[in-house]
Motif scaffolding. Structure first.
Motif, PDB file in Angstrom:
ATOM      1  N   PHE A 449      22.303   1.698  -3.483  1.00 28.55           N
ATOM      2  CA  PHE A 449      22.339   3.110  -3.836  1.00 28.55           C
ATOM      3  C   PHE A 449      21.118   3.790  -3.209  1.00 28.55           C
ATOM      4  CE2 PHE A 449      25.193   1.431  -6.888  1.00 28.55           C
ATOM      5  CZ  PHE A 449      25.897   2.467  -7.489  1.00 28.55           C
ATOM      6  N   TYR A 450      21.339   4.971  -2.642  1.00 27.78           N
ATOM      7  CA  TYR A 450      20.263   5.730  -2.011  1.00 27.78           C
ATOM      8  C   TYR A 450      20.306   7.142  -2.576  1.00 27.78           C
ATOM      9  CZ  TYR A 450      20.826   1.770   1.104  1.00 27.78           C
ATOM     10  OH  TYR A 450      20.952   0.494   1.603  1.00 27.78           O
ATOM     11  N   ILE A 451      19.290   7.471  -3.387  1.00 24.61           N
ATOM     12  CA  ILE A 451      19.260   8.750  -4.090  1.00 24.61           C
ATOM     13  C   ILE A 451      18.016   9.511  -3.646  1.00 24.61           C
ATOM     14  CG2 ILE A 451      19.172   9.875  -6.344  1.00 24.61           C
ATOM     15  CD1 ILE A 451      20.617   7.438  -7.505  1.00 24.61           C
ATOM     16  N   ASN A 452      18.203  10.719  -3.155  1.00 21.40           N
ATOM     17  CA  ASN A 452      17.111  11.481  -2.550  1.00 21.40           C
ATOM     18  C   ASN A 452      17.107  12.920  -3.053  1.00 21.40           C
ATOM     19  OD1 ASN A 452      15.054  12.013  -0.339  1.00 21.40           O
ATOM     20  ND2 ASN A 452      16.682  13.428   0.258  1.00 21.40           N
ATOM     21  N   ASN A 453      15.911  13.396  -3.372  1.00 22.11           N
ATOM     22  CA  ASN A 453      15.693  14.802  -3.728  1.00 22.11           C
ATOM     23  C   ASN A 453      16.470  15.209  -4.978  1.00 22.11           C
ATOM     24  OD1 ASN A 453      14.447  17.321  -3.414  1.00 22.11           O
ATOM     25  ND2 ASN A 453      16.238  18.150  -2.371  1.00 22.11           N
ATOM     26  N   VAL A 454      15.970  14.765  -6.114  1.00 17.66           N
ATOM     27  CA  VAL A 454      16.528  15.132  -7.412  1.00 17.66           C
ATOM     28  C   VAL A 454      15.477  15.919  -8.186  1.00 17.66           C
ATOM     29  CG1 VAL A 454      17.403  14.288  -9.615  1.00 17.66           C
ATOM     30  CG2 VAL A 454      18.051  13.128  -7.484  1.00 17.66           C
ATOM     31  N   ILE A 455      15.842  17.084  -8.639  1.00 15.10           N
ATOM     32  CA  ILE A 455      14.960  17.919  -9.455  1.00 15.10           C
ATOM     33  C   ILE A 455      15.624  18.125 -10.805  1.00 15.10           C
ATOM     34  CG2 ILE A 455      13.845  20.164  -9.686  1.00 15.10           C
ATOM     35  CD1 ILE A 455      13.762  20.326  -6.630  1.00 15.10           C
ATOM     36  N   LEU A 478      15.111   5.314  -4.559  1.00 13.34           N
ATOM     37  CA  LEU A 478      15.026   6.667  -5.096  1.00 13.34           C
ATOM     38  C   LEU A 478      13.806   7.346  -4.490  1.00 13.34           C
ATOM     39  CD1 LEU A 478      15.601   4.623  -7.933  1.00 13.34           C
ATOM     40  CD2 LEU A 478      16.691   6.819  -8.412  1.00 13.34           C
ATOM     41  N   THR A 479      14.020   8.474  -3.835  1.00 14.75           N
ATOM     42  CA  THR A 479      12.929   9.194  -3.179  1.00 14.75           C
ATOM     43  C   THR A 479      12.959  10.665  -3.583  1.00 14.75           C
ATOM     44  OG1 THR A 479      14.290   9.641  -1.215  1.00 14.75           O
ATOM     45  CG2 THR A 479      12.958   7.646  -1.199  1.00 14.75           C
ATOM     46  N   LYS A 480      11.780  11.229  -3.638  1.00 15.44           N
ATOM     47  CA  LYS A 480      11.612  12.658  -3.914  1.00 15.44           C
ATOM     48  C   LYS A 480      12.286  13.067  -5.223  1.00 15.44           C
ATOM     49  CE  LYS A 480      11.169  13.951   0.954  1.00 15.44           C
ATOM     50  NZ  LYS A 480      11.712  14.786   2.063  1.00 15.44           N
ATOM     51  N   ILE A 497      14.008  -2.573  -6.291  1.00 12.70           N
ATOM     52  CA  ILE A 497      14.058  -1.155  -6.631  1.00 12.70           C
ATOM     53  C   ILE A 497      12.868  -0.477  -5.960  1.00 12.70           C
ATOM     54  CG2 ILE A 497      14.164   0.540  -8.478  1.00 12.70           C
ATOM     55  CD1 ILE A 497      16.460  -1.496  -8.527  1.00 12.70           C
ATOM     56  N   LYS A 498      13.137   0.571  -5.185  1.00 12.09           N
ATOM     57  CA  LYS A 498      12.081   1.298  -4.474  1.00 12.09           C
ATOM     58  C   LYS A 498      12.016   2.740  -4.979  1.00 12.09           C
ATOM     59  CE  LYS A 498      12.585  -1.442  -0.236  1.00 12.09           C
ATOM     60  NZ  LYS A 498      12.841  -1.414   1.228  1.00 12.09           N
ATOM     61  N   LEU A 499      10.845   3.125  -5.434  1.00 16.88           N
ATOM     62  CA  LEU A 499      10.601   4.494  -5.891  1.00 16.88           C
ATOM     63  C   LEU A 499       9.514   5.098  -5.006  1.00 16.88           C
ATOM     64  CD1 LEU A 499      10.377   3.723  -9.718  1.00 16.88           C
ATOM     65  CD2 LEU A 499      12.342   4.642  -8.510  1.00 16.88           C
ATOM     66  N   LYS A 500       9.795   6.203  -4.357  1.00 17.05           N
ATOM     67  CA  LYS A 500       8.830   6.814  -3.443  1.00 17.05           C
ATOM     68  C   LYS A 500       8.805   8.325  -3.652  1.00 17.05           C
ATOM     69  CE  LYS A 500       7.467   7.144   1.416  1.00 17.05           C
ATOM     70  NZ  LYS A 500       7.770   6.771   2.822  1.00 17.05           N
ATOM     71  N   ASP A 501       7.579   8.858  -3.673  1.00 17.91           N
ATOM     72  CA  ASP A 501       7.375  10.301  -3.846  1.00 17.91           C
ATOM     73  C   ASP A 501       8.031  10.779  -5.141  1.00 17.91           C
ATOM     74  OD1 ASP A 501       6.108  10.282  -1.367  1.00 17.91           O
ATOM     75  OD2 ASP A 501       7.938  10.794  -0.282  1.00 17.91           O
ATOM     76  N   ILE A 523       6.648   0.888  -5.916  1.00 15.61           N
ATOM     77  CA  ILE A 523       6.387   2.263  -6.323  1.00 15.61           C
ATOM     78  C   ILE A 523       5.360   2.854  -5.376  1.00 15.61           C
ATOM     79  CG2 ILE A 523       5.568   3.762  -8.168  1.00 15.61           C
ATOM     80  CD1 ILE A 523       6.472   1.624 -10.167  1.00 15.61           C
ATOM     81  N   ASP A 524       5.720   3.931  -4.697  1.00 17.01           N
ATOM     82  CA  ASP A 524       4.871   4.520  -3.675  1.00 17.01           C
ATOM     83  C   ASP A 524       4.719   6.018  -3.938  1.00 17.01           C
ATOM     84  OD1 ASP A 524       3.509   5.290  -1.423  1.00 17.01           O
ATOM     85  OD2 ASP A 524       4.939   4.458   0.018  1.00 17.01           O
TER      86      ASP A 524
END
Length: 573
Positions: A449-455, A478-480, A497-501, A523-524
């Motif tokens: 799963f690639y999830i990007n830019n969630v507000i 998950l990024t941004k 699991i990768k969490l960035k920004d 976690i980055d």
């Protein structure tokens, strides 16, 4: 000539030559689509890149029949079933065209849509389906992913091609006549009004049923299931319980739904099943928030689907991806694949965009972009449970905006219990029993799963990931993410699991992130408010966690470890 919502004609001159050209183009587009999907799946690294949808749109002859010319009468008193079905049959027999529902209130029983027919609702046309259950024969179909006897859907198509429901009118399924209702979901005034309308109550007096037949059906486990020992008499005895979906398009090809409002469904609202080449755009889907099984659209075991520029306000999951349940779904082996959802808005729903829980045939190549969820119980919801089997993979989600989410903004859960995501008043729930079981074909999988830019402005929890001990959820990027929530991150039984920004503002949680028996967590650049602990790790199967580009100076104790976990597995860079 009738136009779509963009003012484009549905029909054209030189029809035979045009259709021949379209058939050739569709073959080319389908081949190109498969090649593009294959290339993308092999190379895409984030949710911001997605292949373009290339889905053939139905075309129709300009021949038009108004249901009025065949004896239909507006006003909501005369049953117009025969007139509407005759209009469809006549147009179908002549090679296709448009069946017009003019402005007015048109009462009907179930309608059967046929190949090359566009059912077009004019502005101010209300197609209202009757409350008379005797008008709906029992038919063998599928419900929640398994073979079932159900009342025939108000609009049904089976093994048809080149079909459409278009226009600016409203289709109303009269679902209030069919649905059971939980008292906890209504105000006292609403409840008393419901009781005054008739119907019966269960023994606890907390669920209303429209009839004794409906209540009787609730006393059986899966009464509609097609199995030995059940005969016609049995099914007729529980007929009122076997609620139909409003729109069922089963094993069909080249479908267009455009411009219409679909509302008040007995069960699910729109259900494409084992169909392909589906375009849904500019529709509105509505159900009361208390409506049991009041889903918006359930796309089950379908391929090549585009859903865009549509609005949902419903009583259960809004945009839901399925592929059959348990052994029946695995035997069907038809994943939902090559699906695009974009520019949609969801108001009330159990979930905004949802996969599962009936996903036993799998799901892959799902692309979701530019959607807004306001007040949905959960935002992005991925659910399954042991026994399902199936693999959900290659899911790309980009640009999601949320507000006032009572539950989790993003949720992955492999312990789904078929309950409302938010506990009702007075309801007590125990956490699931955790045990390691053997991996079998009935073990479900979530991966890639690639999830990007969630507000998200306001949620109970920002991120919840809960896998199984024998099958962790894995490879989630998950990024941004920028989320304001009561609680931050909760990851259990997960890997890679990768969490960035990530920017989190939490109000109630002492530890920003809780990790249980998970490994290879990266976690980055995590930005957060002041908390007592950055991480709380537990479990003797807890593995490596890497944290980089994160300011931990304000944290009194960066890591708390107990119940078998060790701080030595955490590295800061």
């Amino acid at each position: 000539m009738f136009e779509n919502i963009h003012g484009e004609p549905y029909n054209c001159k030189g029809l035979s030559q045009f259709n021949t050209l379209m058939i050739r183009m569709n073959k080319i587009l389908s081949t190109s689509l498969l090649l593009l999907i294959s290339a993308f799946s092999a190379s895409a690294q984030n949710a911001s890149i997605a292949p373009q949808a290339a889905i053939p749109i139905p075309t129709f002859k300009q021949d038009t029949v108004s249901i009025e010319t065949l004896g239909a009468v507006s006003g909501g008193h005369q049953l117009n079933t025969k007139s509407i079905n005759k209009a469809i049959d006549d147009i179908h027999t002549k090679g296709g065209g448009v069946v017009l529902i003019p402005a007015g209130v048109w009462l009907s029983g179930p309608i059967v849509l046929k190949s090359n027919v566009n059912l077009h609702l004019a502005a101010n046309a209300l197609l209202l389906f009757t409350k008379d259950f005797t008008q709906y024969p029992l038919v063998k179909t599928s419900w929640e992913g398994i073979p079932q006897m159900r009342n025939q859907s108000p609009i049904w198509a089976f093994e048809q091609q080149n079909i459409a429901i278009t226009g600016k009118g409203i289709i109303d399924g009269n679902g209030d006549a069919w649905r059971m209702v939980k008292k906890a979901k209504m105000t006292e005034t609403q409840w008393q009004k419901l009781l005054a309308s008739g119907g019966v109550l269960n023994e606890k007096k907390d669920i209303w049923y429209p009839s004794e037949s409906s209540l009787k059906g609730a006393s059986f486990k899966d009464p509609g299931l097609v199995e030995k020992g059940k005969n016609e008499q049995f099914y007729q005895g529980v007929k009122d319980y076997l609620r139909p979906n409003l729109i069922l398009l089963e094993k069909c090809q080249r479908i267009l739904l455009e411009g219409v409002t679909f509302q008040n469904s007995p069960a699910w609202n729109i259900h494409p099943l084992m169909s392909r080449d589906i375009t849904v755009r500019n529709i509105n889907v509505r159900n009361p928030w208390y409506s049991q099984n009041g889903d918006g659209i359930d796309i089950e075991s379908c391929q090549n689907v585009l859903l865009e520029h549509s609005t949902f306000d419903v009583g259960d999951d809004a945009i839901c991806i399925k592929s059959g349940r348990n052994e029946a779904g695995r035997e069907r082996a038809m994943p939902t694949q090559d699906l695009w959802v974009r520019n949609c808005t969801v108001y009330h729903a159990h979930g905004g965009f949802v996969v599962g829980s009936e996903m036993s045939g799998g799901a892959k190549n799902l692309y979701v972009d530019n959607c807004t969820f306001i007040g949905t119980d959960i935002g992005l919801r991925f659910k399954t449970t042991r026994g399902r089997g199936g693999v959900v993979e290659n899911v790309y989600i980009n640009n999601i905006y949320m507000k006032d989410i009572p539950g989790e903004a993003i949720l992955f859960d492999m312990y789904y219990e078929a309950k409302d995501p938010i506990a009702l008043t007075g309801e007590h729930r125990e956490p699931p029993k955790v045990e390691m079981l053997p991996v079998t074909e009935a073990t479900p999988q979530f991966k890639n799963f690639y999830i990007n830019n969630v507000i998200c402005e306001g949620a109970a929890k920002a991120l919840f990931i809960r896998g199984l001990p024998e099958m962790p959820i894995r490879n989630i990027e998950l990024t941004k993410l920028k989320i304001n929530a009561d609680e931050g991150i909760d990851i259990q039984e997960a890997s890679s699991i990768k969490l960035k920004d990530i920017s989190l503002s939490t109000r109630k949680q002492k530890s920003l992130a809780y990790l249980l028996n998970s490994k290879n967590i990266e976690i980055d650049n995590l930005v957060f408010d002041k908390v007592a602990n950055l991480l709380h790790v537990q479990g003797d199967r807890m593995g490596a966690v890497s944290i980089r580009n994160t300011n931990i100076e304000r944290v009194k104790e960066p890591v708390k470890a107990d119940f078998g976990a060790s701080k030595n597995t955490i590295t800061f860079k």
